[in-house]
Design an enzyme around this catalytic site. Structure first.
Site, PDB file in Angstrom:
ATOM      1  N   HIS A 186       2.124   4.942  -1.107  1.00  0.00           N
ATOM      2  CA  HIS A 186       1.286   6.031  -1.623  1.00  0.00           C
ATOM      3  C   HIS A 186      -0.046   5.745  -1.471  1.00  0.00           C
ATOM      4  CE1 HIS A 186      -0.173   3.012  -4.945  1.00  0.00           C
ATOM      5  NE2 HIS A 186       1.145   2.392  -4.715  1.00  0.00           N
ATOM      6  N   ASP A 226      -2.510  -2.453  -2.796  1.00  0.00           N
ATOM      7  CA  ASP A 226      -1.630  -1.548  -3.785  1.00  0.00           C
ATOM      8  C   ASP A 226      -2.310  -0.348  -3.467  1.00  0.00           C
ATOM      9  OD1 ASP A 226       0.221  -0.319  -5.314  1.00  0.00           O
ATOM     10  OD2 ASP A 226      -0.397  -1.153  -7.096  1.00  0.00           O
ATOM     11  N   GLU A 232       1.058   8.228  -7.490  1.00  0.00           N
ATOM     12  CA  GLU A 232       2.369   7.199  -7.767  1.00  0.00           C
ATOM     13  C   GLU A 232       1.973   6.437  -8.855  1.00  0.00           C
ATOM     14  OE1 GLU A 232       4.298   3.568  -7.631  1.00  0.00           O
ATOM     15  OE2 GLU A 232       2.365   3.878  -7.430  1.00  0.00           O
ATOM     16  N   GLU A 233       0.660   6.169  -8.887  1.00  0.00           N
ATOM     17  CA  GLU A 233       0.174   5.110  -9.948  1.00  0.00           C
ATOM     18  C   GLU A 233       0.376   5.671 -11.424  1.00  0.00           C
ATOM     19  OE1 GLU A 233       0.146   2.232  -9.521  1.00  0.00           O
ATOM     20  OE2 GLU A 233      -1.123   1.694  -7.551  1.00  0.00           O
ATOM     21  N   ASP A 281       5.401  -0.871  -0.920  1.00  0.00           N
ATOM     22  CA  ASP A 281       4.762  -0.898  -2.058  1.00  0.00           C
ATOM     23  C   ASP A 281       4.819  -2.016  -2.985  1.00  0.00           C
ATOM     24  OD1 ASP A 281       2.940   0.249  -3.968  1.00  0.00           O
ATOM     25  OD2 ASP A 281       4.581   1.036  -5.251  1.00  0.00           O
ATOM     26  N   HIS A 316      -3.256  -4.192  -9.694  1.00  0.00           N
ATOM     27  CA  HIS A 316      -4.028  -3.367 -10.674  1.00  0.00           C
ATOM     28  C   HIS A 316      -5.144  -3.843 -11.150  1.00  0.00           C
ATOM     29  CE1 HIS A 316       0.012  -0.749 -11.552  1.00  0.00           C
ATOM     30  NE2 HIS A 316      -0.517  -1.047 -10.272  1.00  0.00           N
TER      31      HIS A 316
END
Length: 469
Positions: free
Chosen positions: A286, A298, A332-333, A360, A432
């Protein structure tokens, strides 16, 4: 980032180069195909391309939250990079989502012992009143305890879930922890809570909050939701353990506008098959990221590995028989939004997606392959596993892979898949957070990752195996 021991990595690379070609030949491949795989492996293990791609993405673009300038810049960057890397076809497909801005977060314990805390809004959270809010906090050890709270028992209070995620090499600690992030705010609101805080879904001890999406249920009041850093969650729990009422202050300036659409896009590139171009082997990642950090891990790693693998194959004298399609999914997130659009756009073509793999997760060497194919195809998967074994990749006894993240929707729709398992022991230290930056990416591990994806995609595209059977 996982610090790889030089001796271990050197051993893997030496074995990868030294295994005699006849031992690696798969029944589905010709001698020429096997020679191509050996050449591709050598190229991938010696090339810095994947790291250079990640460096380019994180330096020239940076964070790529849906609806931000970085998101748009990322799409432009990806199209240009695919063309530069030799893809035959490159295009974008529009994806629509809602508007959300993070704003700032402020949290502190007011009583009985005033203390500052570090917090971050959960993705999609609503904001607090302009001046913030103050309320007594009630601790729950996990989501199940919150779920069991009596109706109305949190009236006017702030719910707090203190569950700590476990560190696991395969990321298995994520599932038990992440439910509190996705469903926690609406569950707390249903009990009367005015706000929701939780321990970050992460394994680090840094004073940084981990963001991530939350989901509000229809018909339930949307309350502000934030994650505390692990040290501050410890602090809050210790304070509550004293047995006195604990009051906290929370202010979030996050703003959500479901009626204001933003446009982003999936970016797709192909290496066109020479004999069966309509049959598609998928590599995916992604493109979007959260607005904290630079998205190097990420999912900058996934973007880099898939683009580099396709480039190495594109440089062969002849294209493989099937088409290799790299899909960089949007949004995606914030809830697998990009792949949901892809499923609609390609609903009549899913049967032509012969197999897929996505990156991922993880920051280290791939150590296992989990297939998800038909029973007859398992023998061919064993052939692929034989090719990957010199890279330190074992074959799982399971055969239930549906594809990671975005590709899980295609897997559930019938597309065969393989899941590659990289070392994820430290992945959720950075996940994140502001710490998701390029220095966490190991260039040497990235070479092995790229070699694995290159071999997989070439094998699937060249062998002609029906992975559904």
């Amino acid at each position: 980032m996982l610090n790889l021991k030089k001796t271990a990595l050197t051993g893997i690379l030496t074995l990868a180069f030294s295994v005699p070609a006849p031992l690696l030949q798969a029944q589905s491949l010709t001698d020429g195909d096997t020679a191509n795989i050996m050449a591709l492996k050598k190229t991938a293990l010696q090339s810095n391309l994947a790291y250079e791609i990640d460096e380019s993405l994180t330096t020239e673009v940076g964070p790529r939250l849906v609806g931000t300038p970085g998101d748009a810049q990322g799409i432009t960057w990806a199209v240009a990079k695919m063309k530069q890397l030799g893809f035959d076809k490159v295009w974008t497909e529009e994806v629509q989502h809602v508007t959300w801005t993070r704003g700032v977060a402020e949290a502190r314990i007011i009583a009985p012992y005033p203390q500052k805390m570090v917090a971050i809004a959960l993705g999609g959270s609503t904001g607090t009143p302009e001046d913030g809010l103050k309320a007594e906090v009630v601790e729950f050890k996990d989501f199940a305890a919150l779920e069991a709270a009596p109706e109305g028992s949190l009236e006017g209070k702030i719910a707090y879930v203190s569950f700590r995620m476990e560190r696991k090499i395969n990321g298995a600690g994520y599932g038990p922890a992440v439910k509190a992030r996705g469903a926690g705010p609406s569950m707390a609101a249903s009990k009367g809570a005015v706000a929701y805080v939780m321990r970050s879904v992460g394994t680090d001890n840094n004073r940084l909050g981990h963001t991530g999406g939350t989901n509000y249920k229809d018909g339930i009041t949307r309350i502000p939701a934030a994650a505390l850093s692990n040290p501050d969650a410890d602090l809050l729990s210790r304070t509550i353990s004293r047995g006195k009422p604990v009051e906290i202050f929370l202010k979030l300036t996050a703003e959500r506008k479901d009626d204001v659409p933003v446009i982003t896009a999936n970016v797709i590139g192909e290496i066109t098959g020479s004999e069966k171009p309509e049959e598609i082997v998928v590599m995916a990642a992604h493109l979007d990221s959260w607005d904290v950090g630079t998205g190097a891990v990420d999912d900058g790693i996934g973007v880099s590995v898939t683009l580099a693998a396709a480039h190495h194959i594109a440089n062969l004298p002849e294209r493989p028989k099937r088409t290799i399609r790299v899909i960089l999914f949007a949004a995606e997130e914030v809830g697998l939004v990009g792949v949901k659009h892809y499923m609609k756009d390609h609903e009549n073509e899913i049967a032509q997606h012969v197999i897929g793999a996505e990156w991922d997760f993880g920051v280290g060497l791939i150590y296992e392959m989990v297939p998800g194919v038909g029973p007859a195809a398992l023998n061919h998967i064993r052939e692929l596993a034989h090719l990957l074994a010199p890279l330190g990749v074992s074959l799982s006894p399971k055969n239930d892979a549906k594809g990671q993240s975005d590709l899980s929707l295609l897997g559930k729709a019938g597309m065969p898949a393989v899941n590659f398992s990289p070392d994820g022991m430290k992945y959720f230290d950075y996940h994140h957070t502001d710490n998701d930056t390029l220095d966490k990416v190991d260039p040497e591990a990235l070479k092995q990752n790229t070699a694995v994806f290159t071999i997989f995609s070439y094998f699937a595209a060249q062998s002609g195996i029906d992975f559904r059977k």
